[in-house]
Structure formats: structure tokens, C-alpha cells
Scaffold this active site. Structure first.
Site, PDB file in Angstrom:
ATOM      1  CG  ASP A 136      -2.282   0.660   0.867  1.00  0.00           C
ATOM      2  OD1 ASP A 136      -2.259   1.822   0.413  1.00  0.00           O
ATOM      3  OD2 ASP A 136      -3.346   0.031   1.042  1.00  0.00           O
ATOM      4  CG  HIS A 153      -4.280   2.157  -2.133  1.00  0.00           C
ATOM      5  ND1 HIS A 153      -4.311   2.947  -1.010  1.00  0.00           N
ATOM      6  CD2 HIS A 153      -5.576   2.087  -2.573  1.00  0.00           C
ATOM      7  CE1 HIS A 153      -5.562   3.328  -0.758  1.00  0.00           C
ATOM      8  NE2 HIS A 153      -6.343   2.823  -1.703  1.00  0.00           N
ATOM      9  CD  GLU A 176      -9.923   3.939  -1.410  1.00  0.00           C
ATOM     10  OE1 GLU A 176     -10.864   4.315  -0.718  1.00  0.00           O
ATOM     11  OE2 GLU A 176      -8.799   3.664  -0.945  1.00  0.00           O
TER      12      GLU A 176
END
Ligand code: TNX
Length: 535
Positions: free
Chosen positions: A193, A264, A327
Site C-alpha cells: 500500500d 495505493h 481507489e
């Protein structure tokens, strides 16, 4: 006469409540029949274990499970063992049939996983102290019962996030133990991440040399305020990963590793800045959704990620590899000539379609290696990605759409499956992401992962998963608190037939025995709460 009949009827109707209560097993088994009046089973020295050699591993597991608290080692025996493991090909894959009588326990299963779950049930038939790791004085009895059991879903998972705040192998093992005790069978290990790349990759050492260290952490728990304190590299070596995989395998837990792409990705981009679209990427590791993502038009992105997946596949034997996909803002891709060119070359109308193609590329790459690919639901925003399963997190509609189209799906909708969200425990000493919808255990318990699906689409729902994101988790104690008892609710949703699940019944079993077991397992579980009575 009439009154007599009514009275008889009333007695009959209340009889199930008057009988000795169904043992407090979590998740609730499919069927339990107590032998009324039969003598219980008492564990004692000199008892033995044996049976079909296919279950040799589980026989050893049973011995090691019972020993620490009771101090009793079952002896292996070929003839007439006290605990007999019987192969029964008619039982479903993870199912089992268990008969407990005075002086005799029979465990039937078609595969070792079923026998393992019978052992977990046996543990729960004994007093909660059986879970202790040190000897306890006591009489170890189990009621005489016959149980037939099998899970509703094949995927009963928990996602853990060592990227935002790292935890080591020992922390992971205690959660695996607790998961197995509740018949959870998938650990989704979120290994990369923005705030940390946690898996050693031999071909690309900078991923951990640079990407597993961090210049600064958002703290105190503020999205954008950095504490400016560097943290040295924290990651799992490949040797440690093999150790965890083997440990989980004994517990019949499959590990699904996740390599996040294209979003990420800040930790990886810190290690290899040429993988960003922009020449001067902003690599501040704030929490939240960051704009720097892997460039989809740079061949080096594919080269690096394929190299990573080669090593991932060699380390993790499970059928699925998770390729993230959530995302991933398209700000950089929109402004990047290479990404624009790639989009056109692939015939995509927009950047969402490019993300779907990006996922398809890695789904195909994994397929060549004999693996299935799964990604967060954003990967279907540009159309259903060929060959990829979907993890539905922004609600269930993406999952429903994918299942109807014949894609495999794991349901993990927020907030109900988000076990990092506030659980509404009075005077809760731990912190949570501010402003998220609270997710108390009774809300978690209310989800039916197959709701809204026509019967023909239901087989595509592999199951469900609870996600424990770790922005606000600093140690085992906060991890335990947020995970338990909510993970027990996830376990029951995944295991027990929908029609047999009632909140009051679950609450009763948890309060009578389930919570004590969590405590004996050494977990700092949050208290069990109930919906407000006036609602
Ligand atoms: C969304 S759920 C994320 C994570 C955060 C989480 C916080 C998902 C696929 N992405 O990056 O940690 O919210 O709850």
C-alpha cells in the site's frame, strides 16, 4: 380435556427450551441432536486416537489441541480408539459428522478440512478453559451429541493490513489461531500500500529497502499531518512468508496475497519513481486516496509487476491472487501521454476501461500460471474484466452485477464488513477513522451475502470477508479489539445456513461461551454489545 390438550401443546412447544440447551457452538452447526439422558464424555488419561490414515495430520492436531489446558496426551492406537477418525466420502468437502458418547467420539469427514472443523467443534463442546495454553485443573466433559455440519460458503475470510501499521509473524499467528477456532478459512493478506511495501521481492530489493521504510507517518491520527519520524524497513522475508503459509495450511486457512495496483502504490513508486506518470510525483504517505498510481503506459510497470507476481505465485500455493484495484484516481493517467497512447492502442473509451484492461492483463498473466485473479470492485468500472473475480466493497451492487454475469464474487460491503469501523462500544478506548458509519456487531451480523441474487447467480458468490484496515491500529491489543467479536459474526454468516441465523441466538451463545473462549485465547476482544432496546 381442552385445557389438558392446550397444556400438553404448550409443553410440547416449549420443550426445546426446557431440554439441555443446544451446546454454545460458534458458528452454529447445521444440526445438533443431544442424546437426552445419555452420559457425557469425559476426557481422561489412557484414551486414544486413531482411524483412517488420511486424517493422520488431524489426529496430531487433536492431540496438540487438547494437551495444553488438560495436560492429557491422547495415545495413538490402531484398534478401537477413543477418538475415531472415519473416512466418509458422502460428506461435503469441509463438512463433518460428529458423534460424542460416553467413552467414545467418532469423527467422520471426506477430507482433512472437515475433520479439522470437527476438532474445532469438539473444543467448543468442552468448557472454555480448553482454549488456555497452560494447564488448568478441571473435569473435561462434553455432552453426548450428534452433529452434522458443513459450511454455507467456501470463502470465509478476514483481511489484515500490515501496510498502514506493521505487525510481525507472531501477531499474525495468534489471529490465524483464533480464526481457525471459528472455522474461518481465508486470510486476505494486504501486502502492499502507499505507506509500506511488506513483501520481500528478490528481483526488486528496493521495494523493501526503500518501500518498506517510511519517511513519516500521518500522526496523530490525522489524514494529512505527518509526524516526520522515519520508520526503518518493516516487511516479511520470503522465509517468514513460507512459515506463515505453512502455519495457516495446518489450520486449513488459505492465504490470498494482495499486490495493489495501479493505485495505493506510493511505497513502490518511492522505490522506483520512474513507474509514476509524473516526473515529480508527490510521495507523501498520507492516509486516504492518493493521486500517484502506477503508469499504465510504461512497459516497466508491467515488467516489475509481473516479476513481483512470479515470486508471489511461488510463495503462495492458494488458487487466488488479489491484484487490488481500488481507489485509483485517474488524474495522473489523464495527463500522461503514455497512458493516453495506451488507452487508444487498447481501444478504450476512457480511463476506467483502461483500468479494466490493466486488470485483465494481470488476470491473464496469473491464468498462465494456473492462478485465479481477484480485485476490488473498481476493476469492473470499465466493463467486467475477463477472468477476474470481484471483491465487492462499495456495497453489494458490483458483486450482484458480477455474479449475474457469471463472475465469481466475494462480498465485503462497507460498512457491515468493515471491522475497522467504530463498533459503538461504550467508553471505547481505541480510535477509529473519524466520520465513518458505525458498524456494531449486530449490524455486521445482519448481512446476507447472497441477498438480491437470483438462484442461478448464487453459486457465483464464493462467500464473504471482514476487512480490518489498520490506519488506526498500533498494536495487537487494538487489532484484537476491533476484530473480535465481530470476526465471530463474520464466521457465522459464512458458515451457518441463513434460515438458522438469529441475532438473539448468536448473542446468547456468544455471551454464555463465545466471549469466554476469546478471552481464554488471549485476545483483547471488545465487549459484546446489543442493539438499543428501544428500537
Ligand atoms: C478504503 S476498502 C480502502 C482502504 C482504506 C479503507 C479504510 C478499500 C478497498 N480501500 O485503502 O484503508 O477504506 O476503511
Amino acid at each position: 380435556m381442552r385445557t389438558l390438550l392446550t397444556a400438553a401443546l404448550a409443553v410440547t412447544l416449549t420443550l426445546p427450551c426446557l431440554r439441555a440447551a443446544v451446546p454454545d457452538i460458534v458458528p452454529r452447526p447445521v444440526s445438533v441432536a443431544e442424546q437426552a439422558g445419555a452420559k457425557p464424555f469425559t476426557l481422561a488419561w489412557g484414551q486414544t486416537v486413531g482411524g483412517d490414515a488420511r486424517f493422520a495430520g488431524e489426529m496430531e492436531t487433536l492431540r496438540q489441541t487438547l494437551f495444553p489446558a488438560t495436560g492429557i496426551w491422547l495415545k495413538p492406537a490402531e484398534a478401537n480408539p477413543t477418538f475415531a477418525f472415519v473416512h466418509d466420502a458422502t460428506l461435503p468437502k469441509e463438512g463433518y459428522a460428529l458423534t460424542v458418547a460416553e467413552g467414545k467420539v467418532e469423527i467422520r469427514a471426506s477430507e482433512p478440512a472437515g475433520a479439522f472443523y470437527a476438532i474445532q467443534t469438539i473444543r467448543q463442546l468442552f468448557p472454555a478453559d480448553i482454549y488456555r495454553k497452560a494447564p488448568v485443573r478441571g473435569t473435561w466433559t462434553m455432552p453426548a451429541v450428534t452433529i452434522k455440519d458443513a459450511p454455507r460458503y467456501a470463502w470465509r475470510g478476514i483481511m489484515l493490513d500490515p501496510c498502514r501499521n506493521f505487525f510481525g509473524v507472531a501477531s499474525l499467528k495468534r489471529q490465524l489461531d483464533a480464526m481457525a477456532a471459528h472455522k474461518l478459512n481465508v486470510l486476505h493478506w494486504h501486502l502492499t500500500d502507499d505507506q509500506g511495501w511488506r513483501i520481500e521481492i528478490k528481483k526488486y530489493p528496493r521495494l523493501t529497502e526503500i518501500g518498506a521504510a517510511r519517511p513519516s507517518t500521518p500522526r496523530p491520527f490525522n489524514r494529512l499531518k505527518q509526524d516526520g519520524e522515519p520508520v526503518p524497513p518493516q516487511f516479511y522475508t520470503q522465509e517468514e512468508i513460507r512459515e506463515v503459509v505453512a502455519y495457516a495450511a495446518k489450520l486449513h486457512i488459505t492465504i490470498v496475497p494482495e499486490i495493489e495496483m495501479p493505485g495505493h502504490a506510493v511505497a513502490a513508486i518511492r522505490a522506483y519513481p520512474e513507474l509514476a506518470c509524473a516526473a515529480n510525483p508527490d510521495l507523501t504517505p498520507n492516509w486516504g486516496v492518493l493521486k500517484e498510481i502506477f503508469c499504465a503506459g510504461n512497459p516497466k510497470t508491467y515488467e516489475l509487476l509481473e516479476g513481483v507476481l512470479d515470486e508471489v505465485v511461488a510463495l503462495f500455493p492458494g488458487a487466488y491472487v488479489h491484484i487490488g484495484g481500488d481507489e485509483a484516481p485517474k488524474t495522473r493517467w489523464n495527463a500522461c501521454p503514455k497512458c493516453q497512447a495506451k488507452m487508444k492502442a487498447l481501444g478504450c473509451k476512457n480511463m476506467h476501461e483502461l483500468q479494466t484492461k490493466f486488470a485483465e492483463h494481470f488476470a491473464a498473466y496469473l491464468a498462465k500460471k494456473g492462478r485465479n485473479c481477484i480485485g476490488w470492485d473498481e476493476i469492473l468500472e470499465g466493463g467486467l474484466p475477463k477472468g477476474a473475480a470481484i471483491m465487492s466493497w462499495r456495497g453489494t451492487s458490483a458483486g450482484v452485477k458480477a455474479a449475474k454475469a457469471g463472475h465469481k464474487v466475494v462480498m465485503t460491503p462497507k460498512p457491515v464488513c468493515y471491522i475497522d469501523y467504530n463498533q459503538l462500544v461504550p467508553n471505547d478506548p481505541y480510535e477509529y477513522i473519524p466520520n465513518n458509519t458505525p458498524n456494531p456487531i449486530w449490524i455486521t451480523y445482519s448481512i446476507d451475502p447472497s441477498e438480491g441474487l437470483p438462484p442461478e447467480a448464487q453459486p457465483f458468490v464464493l462467500g464473504l470477508q471482514g476487512n480490518l484496515w489498520a490506519e488506526y491500529i498500533r498494536a495487537d491489543e487494538d487489532c484484537d479489539w476491533k476484530m473480535w467479536p465481530r470476526a465471530a459474526a463474520i464466521a457465522e454468516i459464512g458458515w451457518t445456513p441463513q434460515a438458522d441465523r438469529k441475532w438473539e441466538d448468536f448473542h446468547g451463545r456468544m455471551s454464555r461461551a463465545g466471549m469466554a473462549r476469546l478471552q481464554r485465547l488471549g485476545l483483547n476482544a471488545a465487549p459484546l454489545t446489543e442493539p438499543p432496546k428501544d428500537k
